[in-house]
Design an enzyme around this catalytic site. Structure first.
Site, PDB file in Angstrom:
ATOM      1  N   ALA B  46      57.324  40.738  52.446  1.00  0.00           N
ATOM      2  CA  ALA B  46      58.443  40.075  51.882  1.00  0.00           C
ATOM      3  C   ALA B  46      58.363  40.017  50.405  1.00  0.00           C
ATOM      4  CB  ALA B  46      58.370  38.648  52.406  1.00  0.00           C
ATOM      5  N   ILE B 139      36.202  43.605  39.841  1.00  0.00           N
ATOM      6  CA  ILE B 139      34.829  43.385  39.806  1.00  0.00           C
ATOM      7  C   ILE B 139      34.415  42.291  41.110  1.00  0.00           C
ATOM      8  CG2 ILE B 139      32.865  42.484  38.358  1.00  0.00           C
ATOM      9  CD1 ILE B 139      34.851  42.684  36.041  1.00  0.00           C
ATOM     10  N   LYS B 208      40.153  30.771  35.503  1.00  0.00           N
ATOM     11  CA  LYS B 208      39.300  31.279  36.058  1.00  0.00           C
ATOM     12  C   LYS B 208      38.027  30.782  35.988  1.00  0.00           C
ATOM     13  CE  LYS B 208      41.839  35.741  35.335  1.00  0.00           C
ATOM     14  NZ  LYS B 208      41.887  36.725  34.262  1.00  0.00           N
TER      15      LYS B 208
END
Lengths: 443, 443
Positions: B46, B139, B208
């Site tokens: 979608a 990673i 993060k």
């Protein structure tokens, strides 16, 4: 959560790493439980030496020399094998698997030589064999190949996977000392064994490369087929040349895939290598390890950490233990193929002969400083189609004395270099066999 | 093995990464099947834009703009969410989980802000949420923290986890150009967005870091509480000083644990940092990423690779997809806690205020070159108990012109430096606010 919920563990071999495993399980019991949700219980330990005090708390753990009884013990679901070697380790590992026990091991020699037998038995018995500690010590490199990078076609591996040789090479680079002097120091510091040949002759790295090649390429190699050179023949002049021309010398385990599908061939080799001083691998100093992995999707990656030692290796063993314990709890053993490829997808694949490989080479000739020698050498290289990228000769004070000539070649097939060296080493003014060290730059 | 055995996958968002996912699934279907033992089937996609040709083979895949129908589709067991942002992404992720679908996402912003809600819902529904691609691109750093290093008490993380800023900083170091010039080039090359503030102000790295802190320390932090500084204020003189004194400037995301048990506190921060030029992190150039993790057992480790880009990010997404598909097959979803710690073990833990942290600092003062200025500055630093490790002033040609003074302090509490700078910046001969860049060396 009571001990009833615990997963029972047996440990065979209470040496350095075994002691580290007990230490990590004790010290980090809290954080391990917070991650698992259930405790691990070290039920019993077997070691021939039950007398030596390892300085670690063994209370509540049955400790005797009966490893057979350990694998028979119904309270033990997971067996940690840390005795090393091929004989007893093989018998106990196979025995544990036959009894439906899962196995965690750090034994690369065993897996490199008897891996197929062990993994086949584990698959039949529906148990897990985990072995992260067998390559790269505490670095989660095997798990990363098997799971983190599983979407990739792996194209190349360049590994510094033997801490002893990396320590010796780093020291030789730094101090300018001879191999034997540095080796002695490594032995005194505990970085090298009394009999160092397993490490310094590249055998340990080749064992580990056998496992990496299987996991990266689904290729079954016979360990003995991997071309392996150690570091004994390197001289201080080689490290001076490395410094001068912007390189470091590393014992690399290298593996690449050539071609695809039916024409797929594997390149695998262990040898001292000139690597660019600016590369990450060049910065891996002392006993540290690193593995550079190139995948078709992810591109270049590198995994760095301690390749040996009590606690780093124990980190990998206990990490495996936690994973296997989870599988035990969820009844999901065998969820991931131990060698990354399903057993039926692992295939024998032909090795590319060393002579067919292309690359640059460092040559160190020992010649009498007589007029015309350099001309002879250059002619022979030229006749064999080998281009010279740079050449360096330090003149001696007296005519006739042996001096080194350093040559870096352009990219060429190794067979050509071998042919040229056979001729060169027959020249009357060449006083010792020429040393060839390969140059690698593409990682 | 027929399609009956396939695990059905739906993909929401066919942008760069989504296209990469399709590409990797097509190109590496063979190797993926050899590792899994069953095929993955991309059932439907979608995206609001169904017109643009992405140059990828979509045959056999239902492709429309109806993301709601996708999460409702009974053939879809795993939903890949790659639309980014908080609004629709949150609604679709929660909707998928409520319908018992597993989710793979690369959306760090969503998880940093609404992670608790999402992970709690997933735990209740017994489904997996996998998000390796959200930190460090290709990673496998999250998997390594969660599984490979799970036996460790993690002590410190130092990450280069934003490729845009690392590219800009590398270029500023190399060319000596101003931030704005280099940013423009980064935008032209596709390394920076038209609105670069998410990246260059450190917000993306802080998102993060929120995830890394949870997984490393079991600590729930509010993203907004993480002290965050971007790279806009750095000047060419800072890079000259770095070169001169043996450093590189990197935007680091740093997290450490202080104390144990009830007195445990978390240090977390994102800012430009002087790192020793000899360190591995200093060698991470251009848009590459690396995360250094220090565990109590394993010691120092480092994980390096591409932090962004179509195929590297797709490598992580498809790796997650393969893992979740295995759990689906084995009925072992929820086997591993997504944030490494079980939900009930994740705790809010206090942050150490920046002012309490100790370290060395780089200071760049802008002063008029008048007699006595240096003496004033040195006195103020001394009165605040700050030792000067090195000081460097390049004299100007004309008295009275503004010149930079570079100072590296000894280790000291940041609060002292702040207090001293408040005084220094009030001196009449100080012509601009002093720039402070922290120095980090212990990784």
């Amino acid at each position: 959560m009571g001990d009833r919920d615990a997963v029972g563990v047996g440990l065979i071999g209470l040496g350095t790493i075994g002691t580290g495993v007990v230490r990590v399980l004790r010290k980090n019991a809290g954080v391990i439980a917070q991650r698992l949700g259930f405790p691990l219980r070290l039920v019993r330990i077997a070691d021939l030496d039950t007398e030596t005090d390892r300085g670690v708390d063994l209370s509540g753990i049955r400790f005797d020399s009966d490893s057979q009884a350990l694998i028979d013990d119904p309270e033990v679901s997971i067996v940690i094998e840390l005795i090393g070697g091929y004989g007893a380790a093989r018998q106990l590992t196979m025995g544990a698997i036959e009894r439906g026990k899962h196995v965690v091991t750090a034994n690369k020699a065993l897996l490199a030589l008897h891996g197929k037998e062990i993994f086949d038995a584990a698959a039949s018995a529906g148990v897990d064999v985990a072995f992260e500690a067998s390559v790269g010590g505490g670095i989660p490199i095997l798990r990363s190949l098997r799971e983190g990078l599983s979407a990739n076609r792996i194209e190349a591996i360049h590994g510094i996977i033997n801490g002893t040789t990396n320590f010796v090479l780093s020291e030789m680079q730094e101090t300018g000392e001879d191999f034997e002097v540095v080796l002695k120091r490594a032995q005194d510091l505990g970085y090298a064994e009394a009999d160092p040949s397993f490490d310094v002759d590249g055998i340990d790295a080749a064992h580990k490369l056998t496992l990496l090649v299987a996991m990266a390429f689904g290729a079954e190699l016979t360990f003995k087929d991997i071309p392996t050179e150690g570091i004994r023949s390197l001289l201080p002049v080689d490290f001076e040349a490395a410094e001068e021309f912007g390189y470091r010398i590393k014992l690399l385990a290298i593996a690449k895939v050539h071609g695809e599908g039916k024409s797929e061939r594997i390149e695998a080799r262990v040898h001292p290598t000139f690597v660019p001083a600016t590369s990450l691998l060049a910065k891996v100093e002392g006993p540290m390890n690193a593995v550079a992995v190139h995948g078709d999707a992810v591109g270049p990656t590198l995994f760095y950490g301690a390749g040996a030692g009590e606690l780093p290796t124990a980190s990998a063993v206990v990490g495996d233990l936690m994973e296997v314990a989870r599988e035990v709890r969820r009844g999901s053993a065998g969820r991931v193929a131990p060698l990354s490829y399903l057993p039926e997808s692992l295939k024998r694949k032909p090795l590319v002969p060393l002579g067919d490989l292309e690359g640059r080479a460092y040559l160190c000739l020992s010649v009498r400083d007589e007029p015309g020698v350099l001309g002879h050498v250059a002619s022979i290289l030229g006749e064999n189609g080998i281009g010279i990228e740079s050449i360096f000769q330090r003149g001696s004070s007296r005519t006739g004395e042996a001096v080194p000539i350093i040559i870096f070649t352009h990219r060429t097939r190794e067979a050509r270099v071998r042919a040229a060296l056979a001729e060169i080493d027959r020249l009357p003014d060449v006083t010792a066999p020429t040393r060839l060290v390969r140059v690698e730059e593409d990682f």
